[in-house]
Design an enzyme around this catalytic site. Structure first.
Site, PDB file in Angstrom:
ATOM      1  N   ASP A  42      31.918  36.744  25.226  1.00  0.00           N
ATOM      2  CA  ASP A  42      32.761  36.748  24.029  1.00  0.00           C
ATOM      3  C   ASP A  42      32.460  35.497  23.214  1.00  0.00           C
ATOM      4  OD1 ASP A  42      34.669  37.306  22.160  1.00  0.00           O
ATOM      5  OD2 ASP A  42      36.372  37.218  23.519  1.00  0.00           O
ATOM      6  N   ASP A 135      30.846  40.591  18.179  1.00  0.00           N
ATOM      7  CA  ASP A 135      30.802  39.303  18.877  1.00  0.00           C
ATOM      8  C   ASP A 135      31.151  39.407  20.356  1.00  0.00           C
ATOM      9  OD1 ASP A 135      33.461  39.945  18.552  1.00  0.00           O
ATOM     10  OD2 ASP A 135      34.095  37.920  17.981  1.00  0.00           O
ATOM     11  N   GLU A 136      30.990  40.595  20.922  1.00  0.00           N
ATOM     12  CA  GLU A 136      31.453  40.817  22.293  1.00  0.00           C
ATOM     13  C   GLU A 136      30.578  41.863  22.965  1.00  0.00           C
ATOM     14  OE1 GLU A 136      35.926  41.455  24.206  1.00  0.00           O
ATOM     15  OE2 GLU A 136      35.465  42.148  22.180  1.00  0.00           O
TER      16      GLU A 136
END
Length: 419
Positions: A42, A135-136
């Site tokens: 993350d 973003d993960e």
């Protein structure tokens, strides 16, 4: 006790408070450290971190990435979060909590470019990479020790260091036996974290946690669980499958299993994206069809571009509206033939919008593509719509001009903002 230095990425003696090689105190110790393979990655306050990377003068200031006063927070740095600012919070509330914040409008092209860099670094670690958002992602590094000449934990520590060096942002890592536990673990040590949760300790750690910790337990389900007397995950975990089914229906057994930390989902790189969308919040409420159609057209152009970039098309469109008092309305329509041409998407969405224009003031409009189809199946034209290939050709010509001369090189009047 296996121990890893997160700064020099070497094994360290368990009894030392600092790394003998580099002197760092950023040590990770865990009995299963070098045997676990599932990692949740993350990025820390991703959009805000990118902005601070590009504007070092903002490093010591609270930064909020989001729209105008009537928009919502897309991301907030950790300084801003200490005041209570959170993602998806209305901007007026965020600025009330953090009046000194520097507010920056999102610049998606920049964030996508950074995300692609990080994705490439992930895919160099293992083919088992499943993106969850920009973003993960979740990774499974089983079987990679021979390739990297190190257990997954050391490979991940090297990866975190490489992301900081090449991309200029930090990440947090959760290492665990399965996807659910890895995600929960990644939240335990943010930002710039590296947390580990083993199978033996998972149930004991989960038991005292509130039911809201579990992904998928939103406010409505939380209220339902609490009304039934279930406030902690340990209470849910104690239910057998039959009792969970009786109390909470067909989702009950899965809910109880997840409360125990059980998760059999594999890391699946081929998992299909379910939908793609674009939305905007207005500076002032809009109520007429004429006022709403211009931003709707611009969103259809944005949606078409996103579909093209991903090699996908829309088999259906979903219109989303949010009223001035935050009530949400949605309408959907299945397309006769998949399309990614904004003109076709707009025609469908415009018809849906006409059914909702009744004098109500709206603060937000959005358009989504769902379900999705391969781009190769889109806009071929048939007897019912022979003009589809021509619309596609016109749009491609416009996009080529924009790529060469800039986004403002060519535009249709329906999408122009009033002066």
């Amino acid at each position: 006790m296996p121990t890893l230095c997160r700064d020099c990425c070497r094994e360290a003696p368990a009894y030392r408070p600092t790394c003998p090689a580099c002197g760092s105190r950023r040590l990770v110790r865990h009995a299963e450290l070098f045997t676990l393979t599932v990692a949740h990655i993350d990025c820390d306050a991703f959009y805000a971190s990118i902005e601070k990377r590009d504007r070092p003068e903002l490093l010591a200031k609270p930064v909020i990435v989001g729209g105008g006063k009537r928009g919502v927070v897309s991301a907030a740095c950790y300084l801003a979060r200490t005041t209570g600012v959170r993602s998806a919070m209305p901007m007026f509330k965020a600025l009330r909590l953090c009046p000194d914040a520097v507010v920056i409008k999102p610049e998606m092209a920049k964030y996508v470019a950074a995300a692609r860099q990080i994705r490439e670094l992930m895919e160099a670690l293992t083919p088992l990479v499943q993106p969850l958002s920009i973003d993960e992602a979740v990774l499974d590094l089983r079987g990679t020790e021979a390739l990297h000449r190190a257990p997954p934990a050391i490979t991940l520590a090297r990866f975190a260091r490489e992301v900081e060096r090449q991309v200029g942002v930090t990440i947090s890592i959760g290492l665990a036996p399965n996807r659910l536990l890895a995600k929960l673990t990644a939240e335990r040590d943010k930002p710039r974290g590296f947390a580990v949760l083993g199978a033996a300790e998972a149930a004991a750690w989960l038991a005292p946690q509130p039911v809201s910790l579990l992904p998928g337990v939103g406010p409505a389900l939380q209220r339902r669980l609490e009304a039934a007397g279930f406030t902690r995950l340990g209470q849910l975990a104690a239910l057998d499958a039959r009792e969970a089914l009786r109390r909470f229906g067909e989702d009950g057994p899965s809910l109880a299993a997840r409360a125990r930390g059980e998760d059999s989902r594999p890391v699946d790189p081929s998992r299909e994206m379910k939908s793609i969308s674009a939305e905007t919040t207005f500076e002032h409420d809009l109520a007429t069809a004429a006022a709403l159609e211009a931003p709707l057209w611009r969103l259809c152009e944005k949606l078409g571009r996103r579909l093209r970039e991903k090699g996908l098309a829309a088999s259906g469109v979903v219109l989303k509206l949010k009223t001035a008092d935050f009530r949400q309305r949605t309408r959907n329509l299945r397309l006769p033939v998949p399309s990614l041409v904004p003109e076709t998407l707009f025609a469908a969405a415009r018809g849906l919008l006409a059914k909702e224009v009744d004098g109500t003031a709206f603060r937000l409009i959005g358009i989504g593509a769902q379900p999705l189809a391969p781009a190769a199946a889109a806009d071929r034209g048939d007897l019912a719509d022979p003009e589809a290939p021509r619309r596609m050709a016109r749009w491609r010509a416009m996009e080529a001009l924009r790529a060469r001369f800039g986004d403002g090189a060519v535009a249709l009047g329906r999408g122009m903002k009033p002066r």
